[in-house]
Write a protein that holds these residues in place. Sequence first.
Motif, PDB file in Angstrom:
ATOM      1  N   LEU A  40       0.807  -1.221   0.000  1.00 56.88           N
ATOM      2  CA  LEU A  40       0.000   0.000   0.000  1.00 56.88           C
ATOM      3  C   LEU A  40       0.840   1.271   0.000  1.00 56.88           C
ATOM      4  O   LEU A  40       0.570   2.193  -0.792  1.00 56.88           O
ATOM      5  CB  LEU A  40      -0.969  -0.010   1.184  1.00 56.88           C
ATOM      6  CG  LEU A  40      -2.000   1.120   1.242  1.00 56.88           C
ATOM      7  CD1 LEU A  40      -2.867   1.129  -0.001  1.00 56.88           C
ATOM      8  CD2 LEU A  40      -2.867   0.973   2.492  1.00 56.88           C
ATOM      9  N   HIS A  44       0.735   4.092  -3.046  1.00 59.33           N
ATOM     10  CA  HIS A  44       0.357   5.484  -2.784  1.00 59.33           C
ATOM     11  C   HIS A  44       1.472   6.439  -3.208  1.00 59.33           C
ATOM     12  O   HIS A  44       1.209   7.494  -3.811  1.00 59.33           O
ATOM     13  CB  HIS A  44       0.044   5.658  -1.302  1.00 59.33           C
ATOM     14  CG  HIS A  44      -0.444   7.020  -0.938  1.00 59.33           C
ATOM     15  ND1 HIS A  44      -1.608   7.566  -1.443  1.00 59.33           N
ATOM     16  CD2 HIS A  44       0.097   7.980  -0.132  1.00 59.33           C
ATOM     17  CE1 HIS A  44      -1.762   8.789  -0.955  1.00 59.33           C
ATOM     18  NE2 HIS A  44      -0.740   9.056  -0.168  1.00 59.33           N
ATOM     19  N   SER A  45       2.721   6.070  -2.929  1.00 63.30           N
ATOM     20  CA  SER A  45       3.854   6.929  -3.277  1.00 63.30           C
ATOM     21  C   SER A  45       3.946   7.144  -4.791  1.00 63.30           C
ATOM     22  O   SER A  45       4.125   8.271  -5.255  1.00 63.30           O
ATOM     23  CB  SER A  45       5.143   6.304  -2.748  1.00 63.30           C
ATOM     24  OG  SER A  45       6.264   7.057  -3.142  1.00 63.30           O
ATOM     25  N   PHE A  47       1.493   6.790  -6.912  1.00 57.82           N
ATOM     26  CA  PHE A  47       0.310   7.558  -7.306  1.00 57.82           C
ATOM     27  C   PHE A  47       0.598   9.060  -7.218  1.00 57.82           C
ATOM     28  O   PHE A  47       0.237   9.835  -8.106  1.00 57.82           O
ATOM     29  CB  PHE A  47      -0.883   7.218  -6.405  1.00 57.82           C
ATOM     30  CG  PHE A  47      -1.940   6.391  -7.073  1.00 57.82           C
ATOM     31  CD1 PHE A  47      -2.525   6.795  -8.255  1.00 57.82           C
ATOM     32  CD2 PHE A  47      -2.362   5.201  -6.504  1.00 57.82           C
ATOM     33  CE1 PHE A  47      -3.511   6.037  -8.861  1.00 57.82           C
ATOM     34  CE2 PHE A  47      -3.339   4.432  -7.106  1.00 57.82           C
ATOM     35  CZ  PHE A  47      -3.918   4.842  -8.283  1.00 57.82           C
ATOM     36  N   GLU A 292      -7.302   9.163  -8.857  1.00 55.97           N
ATOM     37  CA  GLU A 292      -6.823   8.244  -7.824  1.00 55.97           C
ATOM     38  C   GLU A 292      -7.962   7.955  -6.864  1.00 55.97           C
ATOM     39  O   GLU A 292      -8.488   8.857  -6.224  1.00 55.97           O
ATOM     40  CB  GLU A 292      -5.650   8.856  -7.051  1.00 55.97           C
ATOM     41  CG  GLU A 292      -5.151   7.950  -5.946  1.00 55.97           C
ATOM     42  CD  GLU A 292      -4.185   8.635  -4.985  1.00 55.97           C
ATOM     43  OE1 GLU A 292      -3.627   7.944  -4.119  1.00 55.97           O
ATOM     44  OE2 GLU A 292      -4.009   9.866  -5.093  1.00 55.97           O
ATOM     45  N   LEU A 295      -7.970   4.459  -1.043  1.00 57.19           N
ATOM     46  CA  LEU A 295      -7.615   3.068  -0.759  1.00 57.19           C
ATOM     47  C   LEU A 295      -7.922   2.758   0.696  1.00 57.19           C
ATOM     48  O   LEU A 295      -7.495   3.482   1.592  1.00 57.19           O
ATOM     49  CB  LEU A 295      -6.129   2.830  -1.053  1.00 57.19           C
ATOM     50  CG  LEU A 295      -5.689   3.081  -2.507  1.00 57.19           C
ATOM     51  CD1 LEU A 295      -4.193   2.840  -2.658  1.00 57.19           C
ATOM     52  CD2 LEU A 295      -6.463   2.204  -3.476  1.00 57.19           C
ATOM     53  N   SER A 360      -0.684   1.733  -9.558  1.00 60.70           N
ATOM     54  CA  SER A 360      -0.674   3.196  -9.352  1.00 60.70           C
ATOM     55  C   SER A 360      -1.111   3.945 -10.608  1.00 60.70           C
ATOM     56  O   SER A 360      -0.692   5.080 -10.822  1.00 60.70           O
ATOM     57  CB  SER A 360       0.710   3.679  -8.900  1.00 60.70           C
ATOM     58  OG  SER A 360       1.114   3.038  -7.723  1.00 60.70           O
TER      59      SER A 360
END
Length: 645
Positions: A40, A44-45, A47, A292, A295, A360
């Motif tokens: 996760l 996220h990074s 994204f 995005e 999550l 991502s």
Amino acid sequence: MDDRSLKVLEFYQLLEFLKTFSVSPLGRKRCEALRPSTDLPSIHSRFIEVLELKEIIEAGGDIPLGGLKDIEGIFKKLEVEGSVLEVQELLDIHQQIDLCKGLKRFFQKLKVVEAPHLQEKISKLSTLKTLEKEILQAINTKGEILDRASPTLKEIRQQLSDIREKAKTVLEHLFHRKDIESIFQEQFITLRSGRYVLLIKSDYKHRLKGIIHDQSQSRMSYFFEPLEVVNLNNEISILLGQEKEEQDRILAELSNRVREERQNLWSDFEILGEIDLLYAMAKFSIQLKGVEPLLNENGRIDLRGARNPILSFQKGDEVVPIDLRLGDGIKTLIISGANAGGKTVALKSLGLLTLMVQCSLPIPVKEGSQTVVFENVLAVIGDEQNIEENLSTFSSHLLHLNQILEKAGPRSLILLDELGVGTHASEGCALAMAFLDRFREKGSSIVVTTHFDRLKAYGYLHPDVENVAVAFDEKTLEPKYTLLYGVSGLSNAFLVAEKFGISEEVLQLARLHQDGGEQEVSRVLEQLERLRTAAEKERTELLQAKEEVVRERQRLKELIEEIKKKRQEIYSQAEEKARASVLKLDEELKKWVQRWKDERSRSKSSRITLPRREIQEVKEKVFPRLRVMTPEGQTGGIRVGDHVR
């Protein structure tokens, strides 16, 4: 992730679209190697980086990646100790150094948007000014090793130039000799095997002493090296050999310098490849209008207005968006309805969008959508026949289901198209329900498509299972490609057959052959749907009535508040008016007292009567309309001497 599932969900086809947005072979290779992640924080990074780059592009910026090459082969070559890079390979290394310099300069000057994560990544690029200078000192952009590369090379080339001029002078002198003027095919000096030669007529090959090197295609001429230039040509050959040795030495020296910086260059290479991948992802996202999603880790999927990305590239705005929901106590969806109504597309869309999120990649959904990161996305879609292993469609289907069951767990998304087909309907449906029982026991999130009525009934019998129908317009016989939650869909096989022009005789016979038991189940489901629809309508009406009561209550509350507010305003105005009257009375009394004192001082009488009449006049002047209610309900004025509170 299961490679077989990635194929049936068309993930690799998606990557083919993605790599068209990259700017280099390196970026295309990175796109092809992209795979879903289960971590996760890293999802996220990346994204964040994609969205930062997307914002830069949308603001009119375009990162300077032109000329980026895949030079992985050069790094492998450098692993071999003593290996020497070619001139073009050194230029490719220089090109990468120059690209790094340009990217750092671009992000240092970036003002239109903030991109802290990208800037941090770019800041890790090396600054190899010394190596860049050394390469340019020795090689120009045309791939030529320059004279300034070394003093020795410069000296050798100067000697070569002098001897070549001397050889040309000797040969040009032969052109002007009257005794042999006729032997030359044309007055033309050329090279054969690096040696200066003349073109003479084949009939005069014995008129001069020398060496024949070659014959023209017409066989009318020879390439002839006169004896007068043999020694000069020999010197040229020796100097050419020395030049080659010096050039090789220079290339070897530069190769060693590159080898010393191999770690930095490889790190830059990896970052540049990642940047081109992010660029492709950002451009891809702009094309798809991707966002995005949020999550979560509670198993809730809520993808609003979701569009299949493959269809979006192919058909653009013609794609009908759907809502994909799972969670809040619901772990299994059973999608049913007419053929070609969009069941499999919905199944694939959920799988493909989930895979995109875990890569991502922003997805084509509405803002506020959310989804889950799964450890496994496992799918059985399409014809499972395996000719090589002599397996029928049903046998292969069962084996694949069993393999997926072994891999399934609480963080697995299971996507099953037409579960239990390929055998007797009753037995296939029983197997389908058994597999669903096992998947549910393992805590997996499951979506299946079916035409089995008993499997639809299964959806009504379990609180964690929900039926979903693909909408179908029975008037136009056209699918609406939308999903209706909480209801099961009819297959409408006869309506679809009628739409495609199947004869009425066949349809009538089909109705006669239709199995009675299945008809009974269908009728029960239809009756259940009618009852559910009526209950839903009643529920909707009750909710509307409730909302109306709430709105009326709120309106009355606001009215009461408005009345209170008005009353307070009236009290405030009255209080202010009374305060002003008191001040006015105080002022009048002061004036009256002053007059009374003045009259007293002028009067000689020792007795002064109380001026009641003047006080009453002042009172009526200040409070001309003030009245109070007496206990008997009568109005009366306030008199001097009355007790008041």
